[in-house]
Scaffold this motif. Structure first.
Motif, PDB file in Angstrom:
ATOM      1  N   SER A   1       0.816  -1.214   0.000  1.00  0.00           N
ATOM      2  CA  SER A   1       0.000   0.000   0.000  1.00  0.00           C
ATOM      3  C   SER A   1       0.848   1.262   0.000  1.00  0.00           C
ATOM      4  O   SER A   1       1.899   1.316   0.649  1.00  0.00           O
ATOM      5  N   LEU A   2       0.388   2.282  -0.731  1.00  0.00           N
ATOM      6  CA  LEU A   2       0.901   3.617  -0.493  1.00  0.00           C
ATOM      7  C   LEU A   2       0.528   4.027   0.925  1.00  0.00           C
ATOM      8  O   LEU A   2      -0.471   3.571   1.481  1.00  0.00           O
ATOM      9  N   THR A   3       1.313   4.904   1.493  1.00  0.00           N
ATOM     10  CA  THR A   3       1.032   5.440   2.815  1.00  0.00           C
ATOM     11  C   THR A   3       0.366   6.807   2.682  1.00  0.00           C
ATOM     12  O   THR A   3       0.289   7.381   1.590  1.00  0.00           O
ATOM     13  N   LEU A   4      -0.084   7.347   3.790  1.00  0.00           N
ATOM     14  CA  LEU A   4      -0.687   8.674   3.752  1.00  0.00           C
ATOM     15  C   LEU A   4       0.289   9.741   3.243  1.00  0.00           C
ATOM     16  O   LEU A   4      -0.118  10.615   2.471  1.00  0.00           O
ATOM     17  N   PRO A   5       1.579   9.714   3.617  1.00  0.00           N
ATOM     18  CA  PRO A   5       2.486  10.707   3.039  1.00  0.00           C
ATOM     19  C   PRO A   5       2.550  10.651   1.510  1.00  0.00           C
ATOM     20  O   PRO A   5       2.629  11.696   0.856  1.00  0.00           O
ATOM     21  N   ALA A   6       2.528   9.453   0.923  1.00  0.00           N
ATOM     22  CA  ALA A   6       2.552   9.339  -0.539  1.00  0.00           C
ATOM     23  C   ALA A   6       1.248   9.839  -1.146  1.00  0.00           C
ATOM     24  O   ALA A   6       1.251  10.533  -2.176  1.00  0.00           O
TER      25      ALA A   6
END
Length: 260
Positions: free
Chosen positions: A190-195
């Motif tokens: 998964s992408l993270t919230l920062p990404a």
């Protein structure tokens, strides 16, 4: 943090068609301004519904598909070509029907790829790929995507960031491996919230009565650890695209009465 805008459509079919038209316009505008565009795709019924609507749109060919970079917000860590993989479903819904540059299509690694069953190594490799695509003006470890599409789950998850699990707490890495996801398969990337927050615009998609509670929670000031969708926002715009069923728990002042 950008304040969310809410657009409510009559039903999920109209929502998909309107979102597809909106996305075509955004891609065309980005290509006119910068020569290329980048979009983060999402899976699930609403993400795939949007892609299917885009495939049949009469305006589809306004996009220069060869100048479009495609990324994914998350992926089920399964063998290449598995029918449950988001990239497999995206190819069936749209990608195989348009003239993409294969070098600009960036699927997340499969479980039978070069990293085998090591989901952490696969996630790290995707993070490196994102970093290579980032430009100095992006001021971060991920590109400034033109649009990041995200489906909203009934539990408020986005991508594979589930409430209270470690991935939603990540503040440094752009991509993580996810183990023990509460919906199958348990292992994901998964992408993270920062990404996600590197995107110029984040569009959250939700349709159906089963999404109404999640939409209401996420738009009512919940914290991102308990409601990951609440932490998904773009640098210049955050857009919630809903049908009436998914919006049924929202106060009417959150969206204009004239929404189609």
């Amino acid at each position: 943090m950008t304040a969310p805008q809410v657009v409510v459509h009559r039903d999920k079919e109209l929502m998909a068609q309107a979102a597809a038209a909106r996305l075509i316009t955004k891609i065309v505008d980005a290509q006119a301004a910068r020569g290329s565009a980048s979009v983060v795709l999402t899976g699930g019924r609403n993400g795939n519904g949007l892609l299917a609507a885009l495939a049949t749109s009469p305006a589809r060919d306004a996009v220069d598909w060869s100048r479009l970079d495609l990324w994914w917000g998350d992926e089920r860590f399964l063998p290449d070509g598995h029918p449950d993989r988001n990239v497999t479903q995206a190819r069936e819904a749209l990608l195989d029907a348009v003239d993409l540059d294969p070098a600009r299509v960036h699927p997340m690694p499969a479980s039978d790829g070069p990293y085998g069953g090591d989901v952490e190594a696969a996630a790290e490799a995707y993070g490196i790929e994102l970093g290579r695509a980032a430009r100095p003006e992006n001021h971060g470890a991920a590109p400034s995507f033109d649009v990041a599409l995200l489906g909203v789950g009934p539990d408020t998850h986005v991508a594979s960031l589930f409430p209270e699990l470690p991935a939603v707490r990540e503040t440094e890495r752009t991509v993580v491996g996810v183990r023990g996801a509460p919906k199958p398969p348990p292992t994901r990337i998964s992408l993270t919230l920062p990404a996600i927050r590197a995107a110029r615009e984040v569009w959250l998609l939700a349709a159906g009565e089963d999404k109404a509670k999640a939409v209401t929670i996420a738009l009512s000031g919940a914290g991102e650890i308990q409601a990951p969708a609440a932490g998904a926002y773009g640098r210049s715009r955050t857009l919630w695209l809903l049908d009436r069923a998914a919006a049924s728990g929202l106060p009417r002042e959150l969206y204009p009465p004239a929404s189609p």
